[in-house]
Design an enzyme around this catalytic site. Structure first.
Site, PDB file in Angstrom:
ATOM      1  N   GLU A   1     -10.811 -11.749  -4.096  1.00 42.96           N
ATOM      2  CA  GLU A   1      -9.365 -11.608  -3.897  1.00 42.96           C
ATOM      3  C   GLU A   1      -8.790 -12.756  -3.076  1.00 42.96           C
ATOM      4  OE1 GLU A   1      -8.513  -7.860  -1.966  1.00 42.96           O
ATOM      5  OE2 GLU A   1     -10.246  -8.003  -0.663  1.00 42.96           O
TER       6      GLU A   1
ATOM      7  N   ASN B   1      -4.199  -7.910  -6.409  1.00 36.23           N
ATOM      8  CA  ASN B   1      -3.034  -7.794  -5.511  1.00 36.23           C
ATOM      9  C   ASN B   1      -3.054  -8.924  -4.481  1.00 36.23           C
ATOM     10  OD1 ASN B   1      -2.690  -5.399  -6.849  1.00 36.23           O
ATOM     11  ND2 ASN B   1      -3.549  -4.141  -5.217  1.00 36.23           N
ATOM     12  N   ASP B   2      -4.227  -9.102  -3.882  1.00 42.74           N
ATOM     13  CA  ASP B   2      -4.340 -10.160  -2.880  1.00 42.74           C
ATOM     14  C   ASP B   2      -4.560 -11.522  -3.526  1.00 42.74           C
ATOM     15  OD1 ASP B   2      -3.878  -8.962  -0.386  1.00 42.74           O
ATOM     16  OD2 ASP B   2      -5.795  -7.938  -0.508  1.00 42.74           O
TER      17      ASP B   2
ATOM     18  N   ARG C   1     -10.704   3.193  -1.240  1.00 42.91           N
ATOM     19  CA  ARG C   1     -10.119   2.490  -0.085  1.00 42.91           C
ATOM     20  C   ARG C   1     -10.395   3.332   1.166  1.00 42.91           C
ATOM     21  NH1 ARG C   1      -5.812   1.174  -3.964  1.00 42.91           N
ATOM     22  NH2 ARG C   1      -5.434  -1.053  -3.894  1.00 42.91           N
TER      23      ARG C   1
ATOM     24  N   ARG D   1       2.884 -10.250  -0.449  1.00 47.67           N
ATOM     25  CA  ARG D   1       3.003  -9.144  -1.416  1.00 47.67           C
ATOM     26  C   ARG D   1       3.937  -8.026  -0.960  1.00 47.67           C
ATOM     27  NH1 ARG D   1      -3.088  -6.433  -1.144  1.00 47.67           N
ATOM     28  NH2 ARG D   1      -2.209  -4.455  -1.733  1.00 47.67           N
TER      29      ARG D   1
ATOM     30  N   HIS E   1       0.821  -1.218   0.000  1.00 48.74           N
ATOM     31  CA  HIS E   1       0.000   0.000   0.000  1.00 48.74           C
ATOM     32  C   HIS E   1       0.847   1.256   0.000  1.00 48.74           C
ATOM     33  CE1 HIS E   1      -3.196  -2.904   0.877  1.00 48.74           C
ATOM     34  NE2 HIS E   1      -3.869  -2.086   0.098  1.00 48.74           N
TER      35      HIS E   1
ATOM     36  N   ARG F   1     -15.477   0.772  -0.849  1.00 40.39           N
ATOM     37  CA  ARG F   1     -15.153  -0.520  -0.232  1.00 40.39           C
ATOM     38  C   ARG F   1     -15.207  -0.356   1.280  1.00 40.39           C
ATOM     39  NH1 ARG F   1      -9.367  -3.197  -1.099  1.00 40.39           N
ATOM     40  NH2 ARG F   1      -8.674  -1.531   0.268  1.00 40.39           N
TER      41      ARG F   1
ATOM     42  N   CYS G   1      -9.696  -4.277  -9.836  1.00 39.96           N
ATOM     43  CA  CYS G   1      -9.223  -3.040  -9.213  1.00 39.96           C
ATOM     44  C   CYS G   1      -7.823  -3.207  -8.619  1.00 39.96           C
ATOM     45  CB  CYS G   1     -10.204  -2.550  -8.160  1.00 39.96           C
ATOM     46  SG  CYS G   1     -10.428  -3.718  -6.810  1.00 39.96           S
TER      47      CYS G   1
HETATM   48  C1  PEP Z   1      -6.355  -5.976  -4.174  1.00 36.12           C
HETATM   49  O1  PEP Z   1      -6.100  -6.776  -3.274  1.00 36.12           O
HETATM   50  O2  PEP Z   1      -6.078  -6.170  -5.377  1.00 36.12           O
HETATM   51  C2  PEP Z   1      -7.002  -4.694  -3.868  1.00 36.12           C
HETATM   52  C3  PEP Z   1      -7.422  -3.889  -4.798  1.00 36.12           C
HETATM   53  O3  PEP Z   1      -7.090  -4.338  -2.549  1.00 36.12           O
HETATM   54  P1  PEP Z   1      -5.858  -3.821  -1.682  1.00 36.12           P
HETATM   55  O4  PEP Z   1      -4.692  -3.551  -2.606  1.00 36.12           O
HETATM   56  O5  PEP Z   1      -6.305  -2.581  -0.998  1.00 36.12           O
HETATM   57  O6  PEP Z   1      -5.607  -4.943  -0.761  1.00 36.12           O
HETATM   58 MG    MG Z   2      -6.973  -6.534  -1.314  1.00 37.97          MG
END
Ligand code: PEP
Ligand code: MG
Length: 591
Positions: free
Chosen positions: A441, A464-465, A306, A475, A199, A342, A512
Site C-alpha cells: 500500500e 486506499n493507501d 482490521r 484520502r 475509515h 492484519r 483489499c
Molecule cells: C487500504 O489502504 O487499502 C486498506 C485496505 O487499509 P485501510 O483502508 O485500513 O488503510
Molecule cells: Mg491502508
C-alpha cells in the site's frame, strides 16, 4: 455545494459513500466535543458558581439513577450495578472538596474547576498498577462528561443512547464514533467533510448505514428536528422532500429490494467467471462479531480483519487473552475458510485516545501501523502471541500493514519467530506454518515487490493507501477528492507490477482496498491478474454477480487497453462500459 430547490424541497449534493435511502428527523451535531469555558469570577459570584455545581451534581445523579433503572428493567440487575460505580464517583468527598476549593480560592468558573479536577483524577488513576483502579478511569470520564454537559446546559449526545430513529448530520464523525452508532437508531448520516475511503465511510458500508460525506457546510445550514431524505446511492440530502420525490425514491427502493432478492440466489455459488476462472471473493471485517455477516453474504472467508477496532473506544489495551478469543472466534466460525488478520494499523484517522501518541503534522505519513508496532514491542508482542495462539483454530493467515521496505518485513518476521520460540518453551500450541503476508500500500513496496515476494507468502494490495501515497492525495480531504483517481495509469502500473512480482515468485495476490468493491473496477483488477478480492460483506453479492457474468478474455482486453492508455478518465469510461454491459441491474440506482 450543489444545491437544488424543487417544489419546496432543497437538495444538497455530496459524495455517496454507503448505499441506501433513509428518511426521518435530523439531529445536527456541530461540536461533538464542546470546549470548556474558562473565566475568572469575583468574590460575589462564588455562591452562584457553587450553586450551579450542586445543581449539576444533583441532575447528574438523577440521570444516572434513571439510566440504572432502565438498564435494570431492560437487561437485568447484574448489568445495572456498573452504575453504582458512577454514583460513587459523584459522592466522592475529594471531588467536592477539590472543586469547591478551586472555585472559592482559585476564583474560576465551575466548569473549568471541575474539568481540571476530573482530568487530574483520571490521569492519576490511569498510572496506578492496579487493574481495578485503572478501570475506574472510564467511569470517571463518563460521569465527568455528564456533569460538564449539565453545567453547560447541553444534552450531551450519546451515540449509543439516541432516543428515536434519526439521521445524523455532523461536521465530521471519526471512525471510533461511527463504530458506536446504534444501527437501530441511526437511519443514516451525512458529514461536511470526509471521503469514500475514510475509515468512517468504510465503517458505514460495513454497518450498512446509508451515508453521504463531503456536504461542505451542511451541518451549519440544517437544524435539529427538520425532516430530510438521505440518498446514499447518489450522494444527496433532500430537506423536506416533496411527494413526487418520495414517490421516485419509493420506486428506487423497490428496485433495490428486487435486486437483493435476485442476488440471494447466488449465495452458495462460487465467484467463477463465464470462462471458468475462480476468483477468491473474501470479506473485510472490523470486529469478531462480523463473522456472522461474512457467512450471510456468501464470501469465501476474510481477506482483511482490521484489528484496530479491538483497540479503540476503550481505556485499557486489549489483553492477549481477549485478542486471542476474538481472533479464534472468527476463525472457528468460518473454518475451513481463510481469515487474514492484519496486525494493528493504528494512526492516520484511527487513534487510540488512551495511548499518549503525540499529534503529528502528517499523521498518514507518521508514526503508525508497522512503524509504530516495531517500536512499541510490548504491544506488538501481545498481538502476535494472540494471533499465533489462535492459529491452531481454522485457517488463520496474518499480514503486516504499511510495509515500505524489506527491512521492516524482516524485522516483523524476526519478532514473530521470537514469539513462536517463546510459545514453544511455554508449551503453548500454535501453527508454525501460518502464512504471513505483506500489504502493498506504499509505492516503494509495489516497486520493491519482487524482493518482498521472496519473504512473504502472499500480498494484499491496499489500494486506499496506495492511491493516497502514489498520487499525494490525502484520502480524507474532500476538497481534493477529484484527484483521488483509482484508474490513474500510474496506479494500474503499480498493481500490475505487484501482480507480476507475486506470480513470478509463486505467491498469490489480493486487493483489499475499496477498489475491489467497486463493480466498475473489478474487471480491470481481474484483467490485471489479481487472484483475490476482499470487500465489505454487503458488497459481496454484487461483486459475485458481476464476476459470474464476466469473461476473463474481456477483463484482460480492458487491462491491456488500460496499461497503454495515458488517461485515467478514458480508462474509467471503458471500465464503465464493460461493467454496465455485463451487469446493468447493478447500476440502476440513479434518480
Ligand atoms: C487500504 O489502504 O487499502 C486498506 C485496505 O487499509 P485501510 O483502508 O485500513 O488503510
Ligand atoms: Mg491502508
Amino acid at each position: 455545494m450543489r444545491e437544488h430547490v424543487k417544489a419546496g424541497e432543497k437538495s444538497f449534493k455530496g459524495i455517496p459513500v454507503s448505499a441506501g435511502v433513509c428518511r426521518g428527523k435530523i439531529i445536527v451535531l456541530r461540536e461533538n466535543k464542546p470546549s470548556i469555558p474558562h473565566y475568572s469570577i469575583s468574590d460575589e459570584q462564588v455562591p452562584k458558581e457553587m450553586e450551579r455545581l450542586e445543581r449539576a451534581l444533583a441532575e447528574t445523579r438523577r440521570q444516572i439513577l434513571d439510566v440504572q433503572r432502565q438498564v435494570q428493567e431492560g437487561v437485568g440487575a447484574e448489568h445495572a450495578t456498573i452504575f453504582d460505580a458512577h454514583l460513587l464517583v459523584l459522592e466522592d468527598p475529594l471531588l467536592i472538596e477539590e472543586v469547591t476549593r478551586a472555585i472559592q480560592t482559585g476564583k474560576v468558573n465551575s466548569e473549568y474547576a471541575f474539568s481540571e479536577f476530573a482530568q487530574k483524577y483520571a490521569a492519576t488513576l490511569s498510572k496506578i498498577e492496579d487493574d481495578f483502579l485503572r478501570e475506574r478511569v472510564a467511569d470517571i470520564r463518563d460521569v465527568s462528561e455528564r456533569i460538564l454537559n449539565n453545567l453547560m446546559g447541553l444534552d450531551g449526545i450519546d451515540f449509543r443512547h439516541l432516543k428515536e430513529p434519526c439521521i445524523i448530520i455532523a461536521e465530521d464523525l471519526v471512525p471510533s464514533q461511527t463504530a458506536l452508532l446504534d444501527r437501530n437508531m441511526v437511519l443514516g448520516f451525512g458529514t461536511d467533510g470526509g471521503s469514500k475511503t475514510s475509515h468512517t465511510a468504510i465503517m458505514a458500508r460495513s454497518m450498512q448505514i446509508p451515508a453521504v460525506v463531503g456536504l461542505q457546510d451542511l451541518s451549519k445550514r440544517l437544524e435539529t428536528g427538520q425532516y430530510a431524505l438521505l440518498d446514499g446511492y447518489n450522494g444527496v440530502v433532500i430537506l423536506d422532500p416533496s411527494d413526487q420525490t418520495l414517490f421516485e425514491y419509493g420506486q428506487l427502493e423497490r428496485k433495490q429490494v428486487d435486486l437483493q432478492e435476485h442476488l440471494k440466489g447466488i449465495h452458495d455459488q462460487p465467484a467463477v467467471t463465464l470462462d471458468g476462472k475462480h476468483i477468491i471473493l473474501s470479506a473485510n471485517v472490523e470486529q469478531a462479531t462480523d463473522a456472522v455477516a461474512v457467512k450471510a453474504c456468501g464470501a469465501e472467508g476474510v481477506g482483511l480483519f482490521r484489528t484496530e477496532y479491538l483497540f479503540i473506544n476503550r481505556e485499557i489495551l486489549p489483553t492477549e487473552e481477549e485478542q486471542y478469543a476474538a481472533y479464534r472466534s472468527v476463525a472457528a466460525a468460518l473454518k475451513p475458510a481463510p481469515v487474514v488478520i492484519r496486525t494493528l494499523d493504528l494512526g492516520g484517522d484511527k487513534f487510540l485516545s488512551h495511548l499518549q501518541i503525540p499529534q503529528e503534522m502528517n499523521p498518514f505519513l507518521g508514526w503508525r501501523a508497522i512503524r509504530f508496532c516495531l517500536q512499541q514491542k510490548d504491544l506488538f508482542r501481545v498481538q502476535l502471541r494472540a494471533i499465533l495462539r489462535a492459529s491452531v483454530e481454522g485457517n488463520i493467515k496474518m499480514m503486516y500493514p504499511m510495509i515500505s521496505c524489506l527491512d521492516e518485513l524482516n524485522k516483523a518476521n524476526a519478532l514473530l519467530e521470537e514469539y513462536k520460540a517463546e510459545l514453544k518453551c511455554e508449551n503453548v500450541p500454535f501453527n508454525p506454518d501460518m502464512e504471513v503476508g505483506a500489504m502493498i500500500e506504499i509505492p516503494s513496496a509495489a516497486v520493491a515487490s519482487n524482493v518482498l515476494a521472496k519473504h512473504a507468502k502472499f500480498f494484499s494490495i491496499g489500494t486506499n493507501d496506495l492511491i493516497q501515497y502514489s498520487l499525494a492525495v490525502d484520502r480524507l480531504n474532500e476538497k481534493i477528492a477529484h484527484l483521488y483517481e483509482p484508474t490513474h495509469p500510474a496506479i494500474l502500473q503499480l498493481i500490475r507490477m505487484t501482480v507480476e512480482a507475486a506470480h513470478k515468485n509463486g505467491i498469490w495476490v489480493g486487493v483489499c482496498g475499496e477498489m475491489a468493491g467497486d463493480p466498475v473496477l473489478v474487471p480491470l483488477l481481474l484483467g490485471l491478474g489479481v487472484d483475490e478480492l476482499s470487500v465489505a460483506p454487503p458488497t459481496v453479492p454484487q461483486i459475485k454477480f458481476l464476476i459470474r457474468r464476466l469473461k476473463m478474455e474481456d477483463a484482460r482486453k480492458l487491462a491491456d487497453y488500460a496499461l497503454q492508455c495515458d488517461s485515467g478518465v478514458e480508462i474509467l469510461a471503458r471500465a464503465q462500459i464493460l461493467a454496465r454491459e455485463i451487469a446493468p441491474s447493478l447500476f440502476e440506482n440513479n434518480i
